[in-house]
Write a protein that holds these residues in place. Structure first.
Motif, PDB file in Angstrom:
ATOM      1  N   PHE A   1      29.755  62.035  37.187  1.00  0.00           N
ATOM      2  CA  PHE A   1      29.381  60.656  37.440  1.00  0.00           C
ATOM      3  C   PHE A   1      29.752  60.266  38.869  1.00  0.00           C
ATOM      4  O   PHE A   1      29.023  59.546  39.546  1.00  0.00           O
ATOM      5  N   LEU A   2      30.894  60.752  39.294  1.00  0.00           N
ATOM      6  CA  LEU A   2      31.322  60.452  40.660  1.00  0.00           C
ATOM      7  C   LEU A   2      30.379  61.090  41.674  1.00  0.00           C
ATOM      8  O   LEU A   2      30.084  60.509  42.724  1.00  0.00           O
ATOM      9  N   GLN A   3      29.932  62.297  41.342  1.00  0.00           N
ATOM     10  CA  GLN A   3      28.956  62.967  42.202  1.00  0.00           C
ATOM     11  C   GLN A   3      27.724  62.087  42.394  1.00  0.00           C
ATOM     12  O   GLN A   3      27.181  61.963  43.496  1.00  0.00           O
TER      13      GLN A   3
ATOM     14  N   GLN B   1      24.490  58.120  45.995  1.00  0.00           N
ATOM     15  CA  GLN B   1      23.876  56.821  46.217  1.00  0.00           C
ATOM     16  C   GLN B   1      24.050  56.417  47.667  1.00  0.00           C
ATOM     17  O   GLN B   1      25.112  56.583  48.240  1.00  0.00           O
ATOM     18  N   ASP B   2      22.994  55.928  48.245  1.00  0.00           N
ATOM     19  CA  ASP B   2      23.098  55.506  49.642  1.00  0.00           C
ATOM     20  C   ASP B   2      22.094  54.391  49.911  1.00  0.00           C
ATOM     21  O   ASP B   2      21.490  53.857  48.990  1.00  0.00           O
TER      22      ASP B   2
ATOM     23  N   VAL C   1      22.423  55.505  40.973  1.00  0.00           N
ATOM     24  CA  VAL C   1      23.185  55.832  39.768  1.00  0.00           C
ATOM     25  C   VAL C   1      22.603  55.128  38.546  1.00  0.00           C
ATOM     26  O   VAL C   1      22.409  55.735  37.489  1.00  0.00           O
ATOM     27  N   GLU C   2      22.304  53.869  38.733  1.00  0.00           N
ATOM     28  CA  GLU C   2      21.751  53.137  37.597  1.00  0.00           C
ATOM     29  C   GLU C   2      20.410  53.725  37.163  1.00  0.00           C
ATOM     30  O   GLU C   2      20.127  53.855  35.973  1.00  0.00           O
ATOM     31  N   GLU C   3      19.617  54.122  38.138  1.00  0.00           N
ATOM     32  CA  GLU C   3      18.310  54.703  37.803  1.00  0.00           C
ATOM     33  C   GLU C   3      18.473  55.990  37.009  1.00  0.00           C
ATOM     34  O   GLU C   3      17.782  56.228  36.022  1.00  0.00           O
TER      35      GLU C   3
ATOM     36  N   MET D   1      26.687  69.587  44.776  1.00  0.00           N
ATOM     37  CA  MET D   1      25.977  69.560  46.055  1.00  0.00           C
ATOM     38  C   MET D   1      26.321  70.761  46.910  1.00  0.00           C
ATOM     39  O   MET D   1      25.462  71.361  47.557  1.00  0.00           O
ATOM     40  N   LYS D   2      27.565  71.088  46.929  1.00  0.00           N
ATOM     41  CA  LYS D   2      27.957  72.177  47.825  1.00  0.00           C
ATOM     42  C   LYS D   2      27.301  73.497  47.432  1.00  0.00           C
ATOM     43  O   LYS D   2      27.056  74.345  48.275  1.00  0.00           O
TER      44      LYS D   2
END
Lengths: 153, 582
Positions: A30-32, A37-38, A45-47, B126-127
């Protein structure tokens, strides 16, 4: 909206997230997602989470239909669960994912009762997660994007 | 960074490598697809996504040099990821990375065996994605090496690679990056190249060859000539008469080819009721016999080059012309079982050519399956490919060579089948829906949004298209129509919004099969025009009479599809009794 309110909303959201992690509903994946997100995708994330729940509802419905048949088709159930497990790993739905693994083990053993029991559990965890995440995103939306919060200071 | 999904390969400059690496991601899980796309974009790669393996193959074949690397999930509804892997390896020779939530050693090993250059476990980080460029680089280095080691002559493929590599050469060799740095995931590529120093390509020991369509065709011809049983790399090499090719190149390619064929054979054996070497068109009474003409036809045309290699426009060629009309007629058969002979006439607008499809779709006796194999025809100047000559139902195709492969698989057919009606497509490309009666495990995939007016008929599961040619030794049918055992619970009928419709594809690879044949029957499909089959899932209802049929025809669109390959949504309708409700 007053900045105090915004802060409050954010704090609540943060609390939900924290408890989800602590209780093992979510994991690092989840953190990933949050890291991904940018600005180009401010609601990424929500999407993703929405997409997940859309698919998962179908998975659950399919499995539901399949467990009602007798005799149980373990192979099929296993296949469904495998997909569901893969899907749940996408947002880091840890508890759900672990239950899926357990379910598959029961399938391999041909343990119908174990499967049914585990499936009930999966539904429960899934529903809880969904509800909490819904609230979480709602709070964030209400609080507005970070820029707004800081600009109001 | 280019945002759009690699429609046009963007020129990559040395300074920015590996930015712009063109990645094709294939995964039926939409959530993962979205995540992977985002991750890869963050790595500055150019991403194209696909949720079906078939689409991915089509995309790859369309323009062979459009992608640098493919990442695919192992479990997909329409095609086994390993199979896709084989196809890509044989046809395009691109590096393929497999992904799965399942990290069991046996699975990973299978990936290696099938040629995956890496195997990632989900959740993917990602890495891990950042480093995928090394696989691309590695392949290129070896091709260049091969070029340098051989007398190049006319190897276009090698030339292309070399040109491609030039872009990277300076940058990569100088910056001392170590592509082999330790990673958590299982990296298969390393064993092969372990002792090579990437900073000095001169030390590369193994040379890689770019197996272009022509080259592969020569290879197959040689194999067929020698006889598959007696084949050996030296013999093949001699026959191929390609000066710069080495015995090692041939040996490794042969290994891949064997793997592919053995898999087909296994399927062929396990389907006892499936046609073996003889596809007997006329044996209508035997259940499960699908009159696959393919084999007979295929056998007639030894020289047919039918490998679905897209790069080269020389697609399947000659197989068709010699087929006589009757034969063809019987071949084309989408025919309802219960109905007597019935002619199906449709006008299918063809993009560049208006042709009407008058086919005699005849019901062969008792609902036999007729496998229709539209063989391609010699390519015309425009891209239409009409697979059949006179007397044949022609499928106007916007693209070149196509095959419609319908696979029928054994098992006692159920009573009624319906014929597909070819839809008239407003925009031009036509859609054809083959009807299969009693197809056990066949699919005809409708690429176009044409629905089939299908009554109930059984459809076997999945099947891959196999090129008749080159499989002389193998039961062509098995390649063609072999029962694809699919341990799938759902099969997707994919009808995309894309305008490309029938694209027949020639693929040299047979269907992969899994253990169970599912029998599906198609029921009550609505009208043709507006049904959009969009990844419909079919449930396996082996025991129910009304089961969902999944038809899949693999179509290859040479023109290039303007459609959106990404699946919008996956529907998993619950089919109570296996009724497929559009």
């Amino acid at each position: 909206m007053a900045s105090a309110e915004i802060t409050q909303l954010r704090r609540q959201a943060a609390y939900i997230k924290k408890s989800l992690f602590e209780q093992g509903y979510l994991d690092g994946q989840f953190l990933q997602l949050e890291e991904l997100q940018d600005d180009t995708n401010p609601n990424f994330v929500e999407e993703v989470v929405t997409l997940f729940f859309k698919d998962s509802a179908k998975f659950i419905a399919n499995i539901e239909a399949a467990v009602e048949k007798t005799p149980l088709d373990f192979k099929k159930l296993d296949a469904y669960m495998h997909k569901f497990k893969g899907s749940s790993s996408s947002i880091g739905a840890l508890r759900v994912k672990n239950e899926c693994t357990l379910f598959r083990e029961y399938c391999q053993q041909g343990n119908g009762e174990g499967c049914l029991k585990t499936f009930q559990q999966i539904k429960k965890e899934h529903a809880t997660l969904r509800k909490k995440l819904e609230t979480y995103f709602q709070l964030l939306r209400q609080a507005g994007p970070y820029e707004t919060a800081t600009s109001s200071h | 960074m280019v945002e759009n999904a690699g429609v046009f390969p963007s020129p990559r400059t040395t300074e920015s490598f590996p930015a712009g690496l063109r990645v094709l991601v294939v995964d039926d899980d939409l959530t993962w697809l979205k995540i992977l796309e985002k991750m890869l974009k963050k790595c500055s790669y150019e991403v194209t996504t696909c949720c079906l393996a078939i689409d991915a193959l089509n995309l790859l074949r369309e323009r062979k040099n459009r992608f640098d690397i493919v990442i695919s999930d192992v479990n997909m509804p329409d095609m086994d990821g390993f199979k896709l892997l084989e196809h890509v390896g044989l046809e395009m020779d691109l590096p393929v990375i497999m992904m799965s939530v399942d990290g069991e050693t046996s699975r990973v090993m299978k990936g290696v065996q099938h040629g995956a250059c890496d195997y990632l476990l989900k959740p993917v980080r990602m890495k891990e994605l950042r480093n995928i460029w090394q696989h691309v680089f590695r392949k290129k280095i070896h091709v260049v090496k091969d070029i340098e080691n051989q007398d190049l002559g006319s190897n276009e493929g090698a030339q292309m690679m070399k040109n491609g590599l030039d872009e990277f050469d300076d940058e990569l060799l100088l910056n001392g990056s170590d592509p082999n740095c330790a990673k958590k995931r299982k990296d298969m590529g390393n064993e092969e190249y372990g002792d090579q120093d990437f900073n000095n390509p001169g030390s590369v020991k193994k040379a890689r060859v770019a197996w272009t369509v022509d080259l592969h065709q020569k290879f197959v011809d040689a194999v067929n000539q020698i006889g598959f049983d007696k084949v050996g790399p030296k013999k093949i090499l001699d026959l191929m008469n390609v000066p710069w090719l080495t015995r090692e190149n041939v040996a490794s390619h042969l290994q891949k080819y064997r793997l592919y064929l053995s898999r087909l054979q296994k399927q062929g054996e396990s389907n006892s009721s499936l046609c073996g070497k003889q596809l007997d068109l006329s044996s209508k009474d035997t259940p499960g016999k699908f009159g696959v003409q393919c084999s007979t036809i295929a056998q007639q045309h030894n020289s047919a080059n039918s490998f679905g290699y897209s790069g080269n426009k020389s697609f399947v060629q000659d197989a068709v012309p010699e087929i006589n009309e009757d034969h063809l007629k019987s071949m084309v058969s989408f025919v309802p079982v219960t109905e007597a002979k019935r002619t199906l006439t449709c006008d299918v607008p063809v993009a560049q050519q208006q042709q009407s499809w008058n086919g005699e779709v005849s019901a062969s006796g008792n609902g036999e399956l007729s496998v229709m194999q539209l063989m391609r025809h010699p390519k015309r100047d425009h891209e239409h490919y009409l697979p059949l000559e006179e007397g044949y139902p022609r499928l106007p195709l916007p693209t070149q060579q196509h095959h419609i492969q319908i696979e029928c698989v054994r098992s006692p057919p159920s009573a009624n089948a319906r014929s597909y009606i070819t839809d008239r497509d407003k925009t031009g490309p036509s859609e054809v829906k083959p009807l299969c009666s009693d197809y056990k495990s066949n699919h005809v995939r409708n690429v176009s949004p044409v629905a089939c007016a299908i009554d109930s008929f059984s459809l076997p599961l999945e099947h891959d298209i196999v090129k008749p040619q080159g499989f002389k030794q193998l039961p062509i049918m098995s390649a063609f129509l072999s029962t694809q055992h699919h341990d799938l619970d759902r099969n997707c009928i994919n009808s995309r919004n894309c305008p490309q419709n029938l694209t027949l594809k020639n693929s040299p690879f047979g269907a992969s099969s899994s253990e169970n044949l599912r029998r599906c029957s198609f029921q009550g499909f609505g009208c043709l025009e507006d049904v959009e089959l969009n990844n419909l899932a079919f449930f396996d209802c082996a025991d129910s009479t009304a089961s969902v049929a999944e038809l899949q025809s693999y179509l290859y669109d040479e023109l290039g599809s303007s459609c959106d390959y990404q699946c919008e949504s996956m529907e998993y309708p619950i089919i109570g009794e296996g009724l497929f409700i559009a």
